[in-house]
Design an enzyme around this catalytic site. Structure first.
Site, PDB file in Angstrom:
ATOM      1  N   ARG A  35       0.850  -1.201   0.000  1.00  0.00           N
ATOM      2  CA  ARG A  35       0.000   0.000   0.000  1.00  0.00           C
ATOM      3  C   ARG A  35       0.884   1.249   0.000  1.00  0.00           C
ATOM      4  NH1 ARG A  35      -3.637  -1.844   4.992  1.00  0.00           N
ATOM      5  NH2 ARG A  35      -1.654  -2.799   5.501  1.00  0.00           N
ATOM      6  N   SER A 140       5.451 -17.135  14.999  1.00  0.00           N
ATOM      7  CA  SER A 140       4.180 -16.997  15.726  1.00  0.00           C
ATOM      8  C   SER A 140       4.066 -18.158  16.691  1.00  0.00           C
ATOM      9  CB  SER A 140       3.020 -17.055  14.726  1.00  0.00           C
ATOM     10  OG  SER A 140       1.789 -17.203  15.387  1.00  0.00           O
ATOM     11  N   TYR A 153      -2.115 -21.710   7.841  1.00  0.00           N
ATOM     12  CA  TYR A 153      -1.364 -20.610   8.478  1.00  0.00           C
ATOM     13  C   TYR A 153      -0.337 -21.196   9.441  1.00  0.00           C
ATOM     14  CZ  TYR A 153      -0.118 -16.503  11.191  1.00  0.00           C
ATOM     15  OH  TYR A 153       0.603 -15.509  11.821  1.00  0.00           O
ATOM     16  N   LYS A 157       3.898 -20.946   9.457  1.00  0.00           N
ATOM     17  CA  LYS A 157       4.723 -20.451  10.567  1.00  0.00           C
ATOM     18  C   LYS A 157       5.625 -21.561  11.104  1.00  0.00           C
ATOM     19  CE  LYS A 157       3.551 -16.145  10.354  1.00  0.00           C
ATOM     20  NZ  LYS A 157       4.516 -15.073  10.059  1.00  0.00           N
ATOM     21  N   GLY A 184       1.909 -14.483  20.551  1.00  0.00           N
ATOM     22  CA  GLY A 184       0.516 -14.919  20.581  1.00  0.00           C
ATOM     23  C   GLY A 184      -0.339 -13.814  19.989  1.00  0.00           C
ATOM     24  N   PHE A 190      -4.279  -7.778  11.528  1.00  0.00           N
ATOM     25  CA  PHE A 190      -4.151  -9.207  11.217  1.00  0.00           C
ATOM     26  C   PHE A 190      -5.513  -9.898  11.047  1.00  0.00           C
ATOM     27  CE2 PHE A 190      -3.820 -13.596  12.796  1.00  0.00           C
ATOM     28  CZ  PHE A 190      -2.789 -14.100  12.034  1.00  0.00           C
TER      29      PHE A 190
HETATM   30  P1  NDP Z   1      -0.890  -6.465   9.771  1.00  0.00           P
HETATM   31  O1  NDP Z   1      -1.927  -6.988   8.867  1.00  0.00           O
HETATM   32  O2  NDP Z   1      -1.190  -5.283  10.608  1.00  0.00           O
HETATM   33  O3  NDP Z   1       0.467  -6.186   8.968  1.00  0.00           O
HETATM   34  C1  NDP Z   1       0.926  -7.054   7.971  1.00  0.00           C
HETATM   35  C2  NDP Z   1       1.960  -6.335   7.124  1.00  0.00           C
HETATM   36  O4  NDP Z   1       2.445  -7.267   6.134  1.00  0.00           O
HETATM   37  C3  NDP Z   1       1.389  -5.138   6.383  1.00  0.00           C
HETATM   38  O5  NDP Z   1       2.307  -4.086   6.433  1.00  0.00           O
HETATM   39  C4  NDP Z   1       1.248  -5.650   4.955  1.00  0.00           C
HETATM   40  O6  NDP Z   1       1.459  -4.578   4.043  1.00  0.00           O
HETATM   41  C5  NDP Z   1       2.397  -6.651   4.868  1.00  0.00           C
HETATM   42  N1  NDP Z   1       2.170  -7.631   3.813  1.00  0.00           N
HETATM   43  C6  NDP Z   1       1.224  -8.609   3.783  1.00  0.00           C
HETATM   44  N2  NDP Z   1       1.272  -9.258   2.610  1.00  0.00           N
HETATM   45  C7  NDP Z   1       2.285  -8.684   1.889  1.00  0.00           C
HETATM   46  C8  NDP Z   1       2.807  -8.904   0.595  1.00  0.00           C
HETATM   47  N3  NDP Z   1       2.342  -9.884  -0.197  1.00  0.00           N
HETATM   48  N4  NDP Z   1       3.825  -8.141   0.172  1.00  0.00           N
HETATM   49  C9  NDP Z   1       4.312  -7.163   0.964  1.00  0.00           C
HETATM   50  N5  NDP Z   1       3.869  -6.894   2.199  1.00  0.00           N
HETATM   51  C10 NDP Z   1       2.849  -7.647   2.649  1.00  0.00           C
HETATM   52  O7  NDP Z   1      -0.505  -7.719  10.714  1.00  0.00           O
HETATM   53  P2  NDP Z   1       0.589  -7.908  11.872  1.00  0.00           P
HETATM   54  O8  NDP Z   1       1.359  -6.686  12.097  1.00  0.00           O
HETATM   55  O9  NDP Z   1      -0.107  -8.525  13.002  1.00  0.00           O
HETATM   56  O10 NDP Z   1       1.505  -9.045  11.198  1.00  0.00           O
HETATM   57  C11 NDP Z   1       2.901  -8.915  10.999  1.00  0.00           C
HETATM   58  C12 NDP Z   1       3.541 -10.288  11.103  1.00  0.00           C
HETATM   59  O11 NDP Z   1       3.369 -10.789  12.422  1.00  0.00           O
HETATM   60  C13 NDP Z   1       2.968 -11.340  10.167  1.00  0.00           C
HETATM   61  O12 NDP Z   1       4.030 -12.128   9.654  1.00  0.00           O
HETATM   62  C14 NDP Z   1       2.085 -12.179  11.092  1.00  0.00           C
HETATM   63  O13 NDP Z   1       1.932 -13.496  10.625  1.00  0.00           O
HETATM   64  C15 NDP Z   1       2.896 -12.114  12.376  1.00  0.00           C
HETATM   65  N6  NDP Z   1       2.168 -12.394  13.594  1.00  0.00           N
HETATM   66  C16 NDP Z   1       1.027 -11.686  13.922  1.00  0.00           C
HETATM   67  C17 NDP Z   1       0.356 -11.969  15.085  1.00  0.00           C
HETATM   68  C18 NDP Z   1      -0.928 -11.317  15.453  1.00  0.00           C
HETATM   69  O14 NDP Z   1      -1.678 -11.845  16.307  1.00  0.00           O
HETATM   70  N7  NDP Z   1      -1.261 -10.138  14.897  1.00  0.00           N
HETATM   71  C19 NDP Z   1       0.871 -12.975  16.049  1.00  0.00           C
HETATM   72  C20 NDP Z   1       2.046 -13.655  15.595  1.00  0.00           C
HETATM   73  C21 NDP Z   1       2.678 -13.357  14.431  1.00  0.00           C
HETATM   74  P3  NDP Z   1       0.580  -4.292   2.719  1.00  0.00           P
HETATM   75  O15 NDP Z   1      -0.805  -4.797   2.977  1.00  0.00           O
HETATM   76  O16 NDP Z   1       0.679  -2.801   2.570  1.00  0.00           O
HETATM   77  O17 NDP Z   1       1.291  -5.029   1.649  1.00  0.00           O
HETATM   78  C1  8X3 Z   2      -0.999 -14.963  14.766  1.00  0.00           C
HETATM   79  C2  8X3 Z   2      -1.480 -15.455  16.084  1.00  0.00           C
HETATM   80  O1  8X3 Z   2      -2.798 -17.258  17.231  1.00  0.00           O
HETATM   81  O2  8X3 Z   2      -3.904 -16.042  15.452  1.00  0.00           O
HETATM   82  O3  8X3 Z   2       0.140 -15.631  14.353  1.00  0.00           O
HETATM   83  O4  8X3 Z   2      -2.206 -17.634  14.940  1.00  0.00           O
HETATM   84  S1  8X3 Z   2      -2.641 -16.656  15.906  1.00  0.00           S
END
Ligand code: NDP
Ligand code: 8X3
Length: 253
Positions: A35, A140, A153, A157, A184, A190
């Site tokens: 974005r 994760s 998913y 991970k 977690g 997300f």
């Molecule tokens: P968000 O959705 O807030 O952020 C995800 C980010 O990833 C965005 O900046 C998005 O940017 C980017 N992204 C996704 N797909 C693509 C792509 N194809 N190319 C480039 N950029 C991409 O989620 P989180 O901050 O929560 O997630 C960040 C990481 O943390 C992830 O790997 C997630 O699996 C992991 N995680 C999250 C948890 C949670 O509970 N939230 C727990 C554990 C791990 P854009 O859309 O602009 O491309």
């Molecule tokens: C994101 C946390 O528990 O939804 O990785 O998989 S969970």
């Protein structure tokens, strides 16, 4: 000269918060995401508030060609990357495997596994030339334990968990640290992404308990980054107090 960090997926959530904390530490930043408008806004804020240099790069980590075109041709002053945070990732859908949506599966595998690999391949070669660097992968709790309907998913991970271990072995001779963090539930975009824009369903995920914030996770990442060069945090599991494992919550509803 300022150190340089590259954070993928910095348009929201954990990536944006991590970019902010690294900027406050004085790192110049390469930030990425699809974005463009949001990425440029984040860049402007970081430059304005923290007085650092920011290079925003808009591309999709699922495309090896786009990764190579953006990261493989960095201007000389941006090549000496000290820290890579492999954060871009997502969950799409929450279905039992027999009802799985193949396109959802492919988006998760292509982003969380293949995208992370494409980025790492380019950046680890810059680090190899420098003989130092630190790669931090966003894994994760889903990379440790599967939960109901999380099948693909969780598999992506678990793959990140294995890749972190493998990368650490391969990059050991070059002085490159490899860490991962396994959060977690973190309240970010997300769940909105997972439920394809259904905000009410996403909000429901975090009702009845206090989830982690993006800044909680960013703070833990900063701790890893700030360890002395001879210290590496291999793996960190960080959970809300009200979450015991990937599927057991204490909710007060
Ligand atoms: P968000 O959705 O807030 O952020 C995800 C980010 O990833 C965005 O900046 C998005 O940017 C980017 N992204 C996704 N797909 C693509 C792509 N194809 N190319 C480039 N950029 C991409 O989620 P989180 O901050 O929560 O997630 C960040 C990481 O943390 C992830 O790997 C997630 O699996 C992991 N995680 C999250 C948890 C949670 O509970 N939230 C727990 C554990 C791990 P854009 O859309 O602009 O491309
Ligand atoms: C994101 C946390 O528990 O939804 O990785 O998989 S969970």
């Amino acid at each position: 000269m300022a150190k340089i960090a590259l954070v993928t997926g910095a348009t929201s959530g954990i990536g944006e918060a991590t970019a902010l904390l690294l900027a406050k530490e004085g790192y110049d930043l390469i930030i990425t995401g699809r974005r463009g408008e949001r990425l440029r806004q984040v860049a402007q804020t970081l430059e304005g508030e923290c007085g650092i240099k920011v290079l925003p790069l808009v591309f999709d980590v699922r495309s090896q060609a786009e990764v190579e075109a953006n990261l493989g041709t960095l201007p000389a002053q941006w090549k000496d990357i000290d820290v890579l945070v492999n954060n871009a990732g997502l969950a799409v859908g929450l279905n039992p495997v027999q009802d799985g949506v193949v396109d959802d599966w492919e988006r998760m595998i292509d982003t969380n596994v293949k995208g992370l690999l494409y980025v790492t391949r380019v950046v680890s070669n810059y680090m190899k030339v420098q003989g130092k660097g630190h790669i931090i992968n966003l894994c994760s709790i889903a990379g440790k334990e599967a939960y109901a309907n999380g099948n693909v998913y969780c598999a992506t991970k678990h793959a990140v968990d294995a890749l972190t271990k493998g990368m650490r072995i391969d990059l050991l001779p070059y002085g490159i640290r490899v860490s991962q963090i396994c959060p977690g539930a973190v309240e970010t975009e997300f769940s909105i992404v997972r439920f394809k824009g259904d905000v009410d369903r996403a909000d429901n995920v975090y009702k009845g308990f206090t989830p982690l914030t993006a800044l909680d996770v960013a703070d833990a990442i900063l701790y890893m980054v700030k360890c002395p060069p001879h210290v590496n945090i291999n793996d960190m599991v960080i959970m809300p107090t009200a979450q015991a494992n990937s599927y057991t919550f204490h909710k007060m509803l």
